[in-house]
Scaffold this motif. Structure first.
Motif, PDB file in Angstrom:
ATOM      1  N   CYS A   1       0.863  -1.185   0.000  1.00 38.08           N
ATOM      2  CA  CYS A   1       0.000   0.000   0.000  1.00 38.08           C
ATOM      3  C   CYS A   1       0.895   1.229   0.000  1.00 38.08           C
ATOM      4  O   CYS A   1       1.878   1.279   0.739  1.00 38.08           O
ATOM      5  CB  CYS A   1      -0.898  -0.005   1.234  1.00 38.08           C
ATOM      6  SG  CYS A   1      -1.968   1.449   1.355  1.00 38.08           S
TER       7      CYS A   1
ATOM      8  N   CYS B   1      -2.131   6.440   2.653  1.00 43.24           N
ATOM      9  CA  CYS B   1      -3.360   7.182   2.358  1.00 43.24           C
ATOM     10  C   CYS B   1      -3.145   8.283   1.323  1.00 43.24           C
ATOM     11  O   CYS B   1      -3.910   8.419   0.388  1.00 43.24           O
ATOM     12  CB  CYS B   1      -3.917   7.768   3.643  1.00 43.24           C
ATOM     13  SG  CYS B   1      -5.372   8.804   3.403  1.00 43.24           S
ATOM     14  N   LYS B   2      -2.129   9.070   1.498  1.00 40.08           N
ATOM     15  CA  LYS B   2      -1.922  10.242   0.633  1.00 40.08           C
ATOM     16  C   LYS B   2      -1.699   9.862  -0.820  1.00 40.08           C
ATOM     17  O   LYS B   2      -2.167  10.538  -1.722  1.00 40.08           O
ATOM     18  CB  LYS B   2      -0.721  11.062   1.127  1.00 40.08           C
ATOM     19  CG  LYS B   2      -0.890  11.591   2.518  1.00 40.08           C
ATOM     20  CD  LYS B   2      -1.967  12.634   2.570  1.00 40.08           C
ATOM     21  CE  LYS B   2      -2.124  13.124   3.980  1.00 40.08           C
ATOM     22  NZ  LYS B   2      -3.460  13.274   4.425  1.00 40.08           N
ATOM     23  N   GLU B   3      -0.974   8.783  -1.055  1.00 44.52           N
ATOM     24  CA  GLU B   3      -0.608   8.385  -2.414  1.00 44.52           C
ATOM     25  C   GLU B   3      -1.531   7.330  -3.015  1.00 44.52           C
ATOM     26  O   GLU B   3      -1.373   6.974  -4.169  1.00 44.52           O
ATOM     27  CB  GLU B   3       0.834   7.854  -2.417  1.00 44.52           C
ATOM     28  CG  GLU B   3       1.851   8.786  -1.788  1.00 44.52           C
ATOM     29  CD  GLU B   3       1.922  10.144  -2.475  1.00 44.52           C
ATOM     30  OE1 GLU B   3       1.815  10.196  -3.711  1.00 44.52           O
ATOM     31  OE2 GLU B   3       2.068  11.143  -1.756  1.00 44.52           O
ATOM     32  N   ASN B   4      -2.475   6.837  -2.259  1.00 45.51           N
ATOM     33  CA  ASN B   4      -3.317   5.730  -2.702  1.00 45.51           C
ATOM     34  C   ASN B   4      -4.527   6.233  -3.485  1.00 45.51           C
ATOM     35  O   ASN B   4      -5.563   6.559  -2.907  1.00 45.51           O
ATOM     36  CB  ASN B   4      -3.761   4.904  -1.495  1.00 45.51           C
ATOM     37  CG  ASN B   4      -4.417   3.609  -1.895  1.00 45.51           C
ATOM     38  OD1 ASN B   4      -4.698   3.373  -3.069  1.00 45.51           O
ATOM     39  ND2 ASN B   4      -4.677   2.761  -0.920  1.00 45.51           N
ATOM     40  N   GLU B   5      -4.410   6.259  -4.775  1.00 47.78           N
ATOM     41  CA  GLU B   5      -5.512   6.714  -5.628  1.00 47.78           C
ATOM     42  C   GLU B   5      -6.703   5.758  -5.577  1.00 47.78           C
ATOM     43  O   GLU B   5      -7.818   6.145  -5.893  1.00 47.78           O
ATOM     44  CB  GLU B   5      -5.033   6.904  -7.073  1.00 47.78           C
ATOM     45  CG  GLU B   5      -4.022   8.030  -7.234  1.00 47.78           C
ATOM     46  CD  GLU B   5      -4.544   9.379  -6.734  1.00 47.78           C
ATOM     47  OE1 GLU B   5      -5.718   9.714  -6.989  1.00 47.78           O
ATOM     48  OE2 GLU B   5      -3.766  10.086  -6.066  1.00 47.78           O
ATOM     49  N   LYS B   6      -6.478   4.517  -5.157  1.00 51.12           N
ATOM     50  CA  LYS B   6      -7.576   3.561  -5.024  1.00 51.12           C
ATOM     51  C   LYS B   6      -8.453   3.894  -3.820  1.00 51.12           C
ATOM     52  O   LYS B   6      -9.539   3.359  -3.682  1.00 51.12           O
ATOM     53  CB  LYS B   6      -7.037   2.141  -4.884  1.00 51.12           C
ATOM     54  CG  LYS B   6      -6.377   1.631  -6.144  1.00 51.12           C
ATOM     55  CD  LYS B   6      -5.873   0.226  -5.946  1.00 51.12           C
ATOM     56  CE  LYS B   6      -5.178  -0.267  -7.195  1.00 51.12           C
ATOM     57  NZ  LYS B   6      -4.601  -1.603  -7.009  1.00 51.12           N
TER      58      LYS B   6
ATOM     59  N   SER C   1     -10.206   6.341  -3.248  1.00 52.55           N
ATOM     60  CA  SER C   1     -11.177   7.387  -3.610  1.00 52.55           C
ATOM     61  C   SER C   1     -12.504   7.198  -2.873  1.00 52.55           C
ATOM     62  O   SER C   1     -13.295   8.120  -2.772  1.00 52.55           O
ATOM     63  CB  SER C   1     -11.402   7.411  -5.121  1.00 52.55           C
ATOM     64  OG  SER C   1     -11.890   6.153  -5.554  1.00 52.55           O
TER      65      SER C   1
ATOM     66  N   ARG D   1     -10.623  11.393   3.427  1.00 51.23           N
ATOM     67  CA  ARG D   1      -9.512  11.762   2.551  1.00 51.23           C
ATOM     68  C   ARG D   1      -9.977  12.785   1.518  1.00 51.23           C
ATOM     69  O   ARG D   1      -9.319  13.800   1.281  1.00 51.23           O
ATOM     70  CB  ARG D   1      -8.972  10.505   1.867  1.00 51.23           C
ATOM     71  CG  ARG D   1      -7.825  10.737   0.917  1.00 51.23           C
ATOM     72  CD  ARG D   1      -7.367   9.369   0.361  1.00 51.23           C
ATOM     73  NE  ARG D   1      -6.280   9.506  -0.544  1.00 51.23           N
ATOM     74  CZ  ARG D   1      -6.404   9.591  -1.866  1.00 51.23           C
ATOM     75  NH1 ARG D   1      -7.611   9.554  -2.410  1.00 51.23           N
ATOM     76  NH2 ARG D   1      -5.359   9.719  -2.638  1.00 51.23           N
ATOM     77  N   LYS D   2     -11.133  12.515   0.917  1.00 52.69           N
ATOM     78  CA  LYS D   2     -11.686  13.409  -0.098  1.00 52.69           C
ATOM     79  C   LYS D   2     -11.985  14.790   0.491  1.00 52.69           C
ATOM     80  O   LYS D   2     -11.678  15.819  -0.124  1.00 52.69           O
ATOM     81  CB  LYS D   2     -12.958  12.797  -0.697  1.00 52.69           C
ATOM     82  CG  LYS D   2     -13.483  13.529  -1.915  1.00 52.69           C
ATOM     83  CD  LYS D   2     -14.732  12.860  -2.471  1.00 52.69           C
ATOM     84  CE  LYS D   2     -14.392  11.468  -2.939  1.00 52.69           C
ATOM     85  NZ  LYS D   2     -15.526  10.801  -3.599  1.00 52.69           N
TER      86      LYS D   2
ATOM     87  N   GLN E   1      -8.732  16.662   1.063  1.00 49.28           N
ATOM     88  CA  GLN E   1      -8.171  17.083  -0.220  1.00 49.28           C
ATOM     89  C   GLN E   1      -8.908  18.310  -0.757  1.00 49.28           C
ATOM     90  O   GLN E   1      -8.279  19.255  -1.234  1.00 49.28           O
ATOM     91  CB  GLN E   1      -8.230  15.944  -1.244  1.00 49.28           C
ATOM     92  CG  GLN E   1      -7.219  14.866  -0.994  1.00 49.28           C
ATOM     93  CD  GLN E   1      -7.367  13.705  -1.960  1.00 49.28           C
ATOM     94  OE1 GLN E   1      -8.437  13.450  -2.516  1.00 49.28           O
ATOM     95  NE2 GLN E   1      -6.283  12.975  -2.155  1.00 49.28           N
TER      96      GLN E   1
END
Length: 114
Positions: free
Chosen positions: A29, A32-37, A39, A44-45, A48
């Protein structure tokens, strides 16, 4: 396996510390910051959209926030005995670097519920 390091960039928006997560340390993994999955993660959203690193930057009381206290978060808290709100409070009071240092030193991904 990556070595656990004290890195405030590995703090997830919700207050979890990815730097102590086994999946992150095993390279399964990106965090969190780099995990585009990730979404699907409403926290997180929200962060952002507001330009926040974590919920600690928000004016809302994390206990009253419906986004932070969503159904998935409640299940996670129950399964892992996690108190993400305590993590956010700690970050607000002590800063991200102190939180990352504490989590690294204690080898924890989250503060535990009392």
């Amino acid at each position: 396996m990556k070595e656990m390091t004290n890195n405030s960039h590995q703090i997830a928006a919700c207050g979890l510390y990815c730097g102590a997560c086994k999946k992150f340390l095993n390279g399964k993994c990106p965090g969190c910051k780099e995990n585009e999955k990730a979404s699907w993660c409403k926290i997180r959203k929200c962060c952002q959209q507001k330009g926040f690193h974590t919920c600690a930057e928000c004016d809302k009381d994390v206990k009253e926030c419906k986004t932070h206290n969503n159904f998935v978060g409640k299940i996670f808290a129950f399964l892992f005995n996690s108190d993400r709100a305590a993590c956010i409070r700690y970050i607000r009071e002590n800063g991200e670097n102190a939180f990352a240092e504490k989590m690294t030193k204690e080898n924890l991904m989250t503060m535990k519920r009392k």
